[in-house]
Structure formats: C-alpha cells, structure tokens
Scaffold this active site. Structure first.
Site, PDB file in Angstrom:
ATOM      1  N   ASP A   1       0.874  -1.176   0.000  1.00  0.00           N
ATOM      2  CA  ASP A   1       0.000   0.000   0.000  1.00  0.00           C
ATOM      3  C   ASP A   1       0.911   1.226   0.000  1.00  0.00           C
ATOM      4  OD1 ASP A   1       0.934   0.286   2.586  1.00  0.00           O
ATOM      5  OD2 ASP A   1      -1.032   0.338   3.539  1.00  0.00           O
ATOM      6  N   HIS A   2       0.341   2.402   0.254  1.00  0.00           N
ATOM      7  CA  HIS A   2       1.158   3.629   0.215  1.00  0.00           C
ATOM      8  C   HIS A   2       2.261   3.609   1.271  1.00  0.00           C
ATOM      9  CE1 HIS A   2      -2.155   4.089   2.987  1.00  0.00           C
ATOM     10  NE2 HIS A   2      -1.520   5.074   3.607  1.00  0.00           N
TER      11      HIS A   2
ATOM     12  N   CYS B   1       3.480  -3.030   3.848  1.00  0.00           N
ATOM     13  CA  CYS B   1       2.645  -1.888   4.226  1.00  0.00           C
ATOM     14  C   CYS B   1       3.404  -1.144   5.324  1.00  0.00           C
ATOM     15  CB  CYS B   1       1.234  -2.323   4.639  1.00  0.00           C
ATOM     16  SG  CYS B   1       1.106  -3.354   6.103  1.00  0.00           S
TER      17      CYS B   1
ATOM     18  N   GLY C   1      -1.287  -5.093   8.611  1.00  0.00           N
ATOM     19  CA  GLY C   1      -2.526  -5.154   7.824  1.00  0.00           C
ATOM     20  C   GLY C   1      -2.400  -6.193   6.729  1.00  0.00           C
ATOM     21  N   MET C   2      -1.290  -6.169   6.015  1.00  0.00           N
ATOM     22  CA  MET C   2      -1.049  -7.140   4.939  1.00  0.00           C
ATOM     23  C   MET C   2      -1.068  -8.567   5.497  1.00  0.00           C
ATOM     24  SD  MET C   2      -0.746  -5.914   1.952  1.00  0.00           S
ATOM     25  CE  MET C   2      -0.164  -4.638   0.839  1.00  0.00           C
TER      26      MET C   2
ATOM     27  N   ARG D   1       8.934 -31.846  14.093  1.00  0.00           N
ATOM     28  CA  ARG D   1       7.813 -31.470  14.955  1.00  0.00           C
ATOM     29  C   ARG D   1       7.009 -30.302  14.385  1.00  0.00           C
ATOM     30  NH1 ARG D   1      12.349 -29.055  16.998  1.00  0.00           N
ATOM     31  NH2 ARG D   1      12.150 -26.945  17.830  1.00  0.00           N
TER      32      ARG D   1
ATOM     33  N   GLY E   1       3.421  -3.909   8.158  1.00  0.00           N
ATOM     34  CA  GLY E   1       3.360  -5.321   7.753  1.00  0.00           C
ATOM     35  C   GLY E   1       2.167  -6.028   8.379  1.00  0.00           C
TER      36      GLY E   1
HETATM   37  C1  RB5 Z   1      -1.572   2.945   6.441  1.00  0.00           C
HETATM   38  O1  RB5 Z   1      -1.577   4.180   7.086  1.00  0.00           O
HETATM   39  C2  RB5 Z   1      -1.177   1.853   7.421  1.00  0.00           C
HETATM   40  O2  RB5 Z   1      -2.195   1.680   8.347  1.00  0.00           O
HETATM   41  C3  RB5 Z   1      -0.859   0.571   6.684  1.00  0.00           C
HETATM   42  O3  RB5 Z   1       0.196   0.786   5.805  1.00  0.00           O
HETATM   43  C4  RB5 Z   1      -0.457  -0.604   7.540  1.00  0.00           C
HETATM   44  O4  RB5 Z   1       0.578  -0.268   8.419  1.00  0.00           O
HETATM   45  C5  RB5 Z   1      -1.563  -1.283   8.224  1.00  0.00           C
HETATM   46  O5  RB5 Z   1      -1.405  -2.278   8.926  1.00  0.00           O
END
Ligand code: RB5
Length: 148
Positions: free
Chosen positions: A7-8, A64, A69-70, A131, A67
């Site tokens: 994302d951005h 992101c 959210g992704m 394991r 990391g």
């Molecule tokens: C975007 O502002 C941010 O929330 C996203 O990049 C990520 O960190 C989310 O988990």
C-alpha cells in the site's frame, strides 16, 4: 515467481525491493499499488494471495506501514502462512518453523538494507520439518474446519 504488493505505506520500500529482485534476476509480478497516494492494503494483498493460491506465484512479499494489515489479510486465505518480519533471525524462523510462503515487511520501520538481509534469509531458509510439520498439519485441520 514471487508476487509482490504494497500500500502507500510500503510503496517506497516495494520499489527498492523490485530493484534488488531485478539485480538478482528473481522473477516477480507486481500487484500494486503504483504510487504513494493513500490507499487500502486489502486491495493489493487480495490479488497477490489469489495468485499464490492459483500457484501462479509460489511466494509473496507484501509491504505496508507495519506489515500487520497485509499479514492479517494474507492469513485469511487458505494455505497462506504469513507474518511481518523485522530482522534476519525472525525471517529465518518464519521459514524454518512456519514454512511461511508469504512474508510481510514494515515499510515504515525498516530500510532497504534491512529488507535485503531479511529477504535473503527468508528466500534461502528451508522448512525444518519434524515437529513443525505436526503443527502445520494442525493448522491445516483448522483451515479445513473454518475456511471453505
Ligand atoms: C496505512 O496508514 C497503514 O495503516 C498501513 O500501511 C499498515 O501499516 C496497516 O497495517
């Protein structure tokens, strides 16, 4: 083939990672985003994970801000094992213990030199089996029960 998406918050690092992959002649498919304009990470994680599920890509790198959210989106997909990694040691363990086919990186907290060390470790480390296989089998049972 590696799927790559951001994302951005991960855009700048993703672009640097692409240069590293180009240098190493590692093939990838970029699922966006394509600028640092504010956007929503599920939009890019979903097509990347679908490509892994369809086996068009065998691994994926998601970036992101944290990391996280992704990672949350990625782990909604059956057969995907992903976590956000911030150093070499955890990246090795993510492969050795968890056989993770997807790695997430925190674009706002690591630079490209750190990302390269992490990715080199993650790409080179084999799953240990033993394991840890039993634990992955348990995860598969959970997926079979809870995911269609
Ligand atoms: C975007 O502002 C941010 O929330 C996203 O990049 C990520 O960190 C989310 O988990």
């Amino acid at each position: 083939m590696i799927a790559i998406a951001c994302d951005h918050g991960g855009y700048a690092l993703k672009e640097e990672i692409k240069k590293y992959l180009d240098e190493k002649e590692i093939e990838y498919k970029d699922f966006g985003c394509y600028s640092d304009e504010r956007t929503d990470y599920p939009l890019y994680a979903v097509p990347a994970m679908e490509a892994v599920q369809r086996k068009e890509c065998d691994k994926a790198i998601l970036v992101c801000g944290t990391g996280f959210g992704m990672t949350i989106v990625a782990n909604k997909f059956k057969g995907i094992r992903c976590a956000s990694c911030w150093n070499e040691e955890v990246a090795k363990l993510l492969r050795a213990h968890n056989d993770a086919n997807v790695i997430a990186l925190p674009g706002r907290f690591i630079n490209i030199s750190q990302a390269v060390v992490i990715l080199r470790a993650w790409l080179a480390t084999e799953f240990m089996g033993g394991r840890h296989t039993d634990r992955l089998d348990m995860i598969k049972e959970i997926e079979d029960k809870n995911m269609k």
